[in-house]
Design a protein around this motif. Sequence first.
Motif, PDB file in Angstrom:
ATOM      1  N   LYS A  74       0.829  -1.206   0.000  1.00  0.00           N
ATOM      2  CA  LYS A  74       0.000   0.000   0.000  1.00  0.00           C
ATOM      3  C   LYS A  74       0.866   1.260   0.000  1.00  0.00           C
ATOM      4  O   LYS A  74       1.992   1.266   0.507  1.00  0.00           O
ATOM      5  N   SER A  75       0.312   2.322  -0.576  1.00  0.00           N
ATOM      6  CA  SER A  75       1.042   3.587  -0.700  1.00  0.00           C
ATOM      7  C   SER A  75       1.517   4.115   0.642  1.00  0.00           C
ATOM      8  O   SER A  75       2.648   4.606   0.778  1.00  0.00           O
ATOM      9  N   ILE A  76       0.658   4.014   1.662  1.00  0.00           N
ATOM     10  CA  ILE A  76       1.022   4.557   2.977  1.00  0.00           C
ATOM     11  C   ILE A  76       2.205   3.803   3.567  1.00  0.00           C
ATOM     12  O   ILE A  76       3.081   4.392   4.206  1.00  0.00           O
ATOM     13  N   THR A  77       2.278   2.483   3.313  1.00  0.00           N
ATOM     14  CA  THR A  77       3.402   1.685   3.815  1.00  0.00           C
ATOM     15  C   THR A  77       4.673   2.020   3.051  1.00  0.00           C
ATOM     16  O   THR A  77       5.757   2.137   3.642  1.00  0.00           O
ATOM     17  N   ILE A  78       4.548   2.188   1.742  1.00  0.00           N
ATOM     18  CA  ILE A  78       5.701   2.576   0.918  1.00  0.00           C
ATOM     19  C   ILE A  78       6.264   3.904   1.409  1.00  0.00           C
ATOM     20  O   ILE A  78       7.482   4.074   1.552  1.00  0.00           O
ATOM     21  N   ASN A  79       5.376   4.851   1.683  1.00  0.00           N
ATOM     22  CA  ASN A  79       5.823   6.167   2.152  1.00  0.00           C
ATOM     23  C   ASN A  79       6.506   6.078   3.510  1.00  0.00           C
ATOM     24  O   ASN A  79       7.464   6.809   3.783  1.00  0.00           O
ATOM     25  N   ASN A  80       6.027   5.182   4.373  1.00  0.00           N
ATOM     26  CA  ASN A  80       6.669   5.004   5.680  1.00  0.00           C
ATOM     27  C   ASN A  80       8.093   4.476   5.521  1.00  0.00           C
ATOM     28  O   ASN A  80       9.016   4.920   6.209  1.00  0.00           O
ATOM     29  N   ILE A  81       8.260   3.541   4.580  1.00  0.00           N
ATOM     30  CA  ILE A  81       9.592   2.972   4.331  1.00  0.00           C
ATOM     31  C   ILE A  81      10.507   4.023   3.699  1.00  0.00           C
ATOM     32  O   ILE A  81      11.673   4.160   4.077  1.00  0.00           O
ATOM     33  N   LEU A  82       9.958   4.790   2.750  1.00  0.00           N
ATOM     34  CA  LEU A  82      10.740   5.842   2.105  1.00  0.00           C
ATOM     35  C   LEU A  82      11.117   6.941   3.099  1.00  0.00           C
ATOM     36  O   LEU A  82      12.191   7.553   2.987  1.00  0.00           O
ATOM     37  N   THR A  83      10.236   7.188   4.067  1.00  0.00           N
ATOM     38  CA  THR A  83      10.526   8.202   5.084  1.00  0.00           C
ATOM     39  C   THR A  83      11.748   7.811   5.906  1.00  0.00           C
ATOM     40  O   THR A  83      12.606   8.651   6.204  1.00  0.00           O
ATOM     41  N   TYR A  84      11.842   6.526   6.243  1.00  0.00           N
ATOM     42  CA  TYR A  84      13.014   6.096   7.022  1.00  0.00           C
ATOM     43  C   TYR A  84      14.279   6.136   6.163  1.00  0.00           C
ATOM     44  O   TYR A  84      15.360   6.486   6.658  1.00  0.00           O
ATOM     45  N   LEU A  85      14.148   5.804   4.874  1.00  0.00           N
ATOM     46  CA  LEU A  85      15.288   5.914   3.967  1.00  0.00           C
ATOM     47  C   LEU A  85      15.756   7.363   3.907  1.00  0.00           C
ATOM     48  O   LEU A  85      16.968   7.650   3.956  1.00  0.00           O
ATOM     49  N   HIS A  86      14.811   8.285   3.811  1.00  0.00           N
ATOM     50  CA  HIS A  86      15.138   9.714   3.782  1.00  0.00           C
ATOM     51  C   HIS A  86      15.833  10.136   5.077  1.00  0.00           C
ATOM     52  O   HIS A  86      16.805  10.906   5.059  1.00  0.00           O
ATOM     53  N   THR A  87      15.368   9.598   6.207  1.00  0.00           N
ATOM     54  CA  THR A  87      15.977   9.910   7.511  1.00  0.00           C
ATOM     55  C   THR A  87      17.434   9.459   7.552  1.00  0.00           C
ATOM     56  O   THR A  87      18.314  10.210   8.004  1.00  0.00           O
ATOM     57  N   LEU A  88      17.695   8.238   7.084  1.00  0.00           N
ATOM     58  CA  LEU A  88      19.060   7.708   7.097  1.00  0.00           C
ATOM     59  C   LEU A  88      19.969   8.480   6.143  1.00  0.00           C
ATOM     60  O   LEU A  88      21.126   8.779   6.468  1.00  0.00           O
ATOM     61  N   LEU A  89      19.455   8.809   4.956  1.00  0.00           N
ATOM     62  CA  LEU A  89      20.265   9.540   3.978  1.00  0.00           C
ATOM     63  C   LEU A  89      20.545  10.965   4.464  1.00  0.00           C
ATOM     64  O   LEU A  89      21.637  11.504   4.229  1.00  0.00           O
ATOM     65  N   THR A  90      19.586  11.564   5.132  1.00  0.00           N
ATOM     66  CA  THR A  90      19.799  12.899   5.706  1.00  0.00           C
ATOM     67  C   THR A  90      20.885  12.857   6.773  1.00  0.00           C
ATOM     68  O   THR A  90      21.768  13.716   6.835  1.00  0.00           O
ATOM     69  N   TYR A  91      20.825  11.831   7.609  1.00  0.00           N
ATOM     70  CA  TYR A  91      21.846  11.643   8.650  1.00  0.00           C
ATOM     71  C   TYR A  91      23.217  11.461   8.004  1.00  0.00           C
ATOM     72  O   TYR A  91      24.214  12.054   8.442  1.00  0.00           O
ATOM     73  N   ALA A  92      23.279  10.643   6.944  1.00  0.00           N
ATOM     74  CA  ALA A  92      24.537  10.392   6.242  1.00  0.00           C
ATOM     75  C   ALA A  92      25.079  11.673   5.620  1.00  0.00           C
ATOM     76  O   ALA A  92      26.288  11.953   5.674  1.00  0.00           O
TER      77      ALA A  92
END
Length: 309
Positions: A74-92
């Motif tokens: 589902k779109s909402i689950t995809i966005n949740n996963i992408l949000t964490y990817l964005h968090t990690l990349l921002t940290y990096a």
Amino acid sequence: MQIKLKHMSKSLYKVHIERLNELGDILSPSTVKGYTERLNSFQKYGIDVDMDVQDINAQVIKQFTKNMKDSGIKSITINNILTYLHTLLTYAHENGYLNTMPKINFMKNSNEKKVPLTDEEIAKVIAVPKKMDFVNYRNHIITLTILATGMRSRNIRELKVKDFDTHAKTLFLEATKNGTSQVIYLSPSIFKTLVGYVNRLELDDNSPLFPSQWNNHLTVGAFANTMAKYYESIGVPRCTPHLLRHSFAHRLCKANVGLPTISRLLNHSSLKVTDRYINMLDVDLIDTVNEVDILDSVTPKKRNRIKLK
């Protein structure tokens, strides 16, 4: 002369671990578990967690998103996963492991109507839970607050006790999604409920209004997990904080509250957002047609009979 900084190699997995270690005791075990599950999703759908974060570009993320979508997520689950990817990349990026932040295109919400809570479901979510420990009590009050005000989850998480003005009977939001502050006016019932809640927990002014068990602000993941478990336990598994917000708006609409007023209460950026936000169901349209029956509302002095030739 421009000096080019040397790139420090770091895998996505190591960034994940380093960030968790830095946050330390702030995170609850359930939050750590949620982040780890998202990391496993990276590996499952096309992003090798051992690859250098510098190699994670927009094309890689685009294919990763497509893989999840093709798998029926589902779109909402995809966005949740992408949000964490964005968090990690921002940290990096902030720590020098990633030179340039890649673009992440989040999934657009589908046009599927969000069915608001029924009267029976609302009766369940506002009922006092049978097991009244700290977590259930807090989640119960969170539920009542969102249902009575339509507040966003983010604002609920960020509230402090000092934002609750018992004299003006308001909640003050310093920063909303639109980047502006907002005053939430409280009805007598939710005001009385919040006063009793604060007094019962003996929270100080600088404490989060809805704290974790360690008296910290709830993280996004911890908030989502605890509320999902709570709604499952009270027999309304489809309920979410966002659905409570929709139900609040839906009730206002059915009570003939004007769109501009609803828009202000929800703190939307424009009326167009509010118009898309409120989904009138078929049953609502049927009720409206039955209530406003023009033919029955006008009683003719003499009803003319029509003869068929």
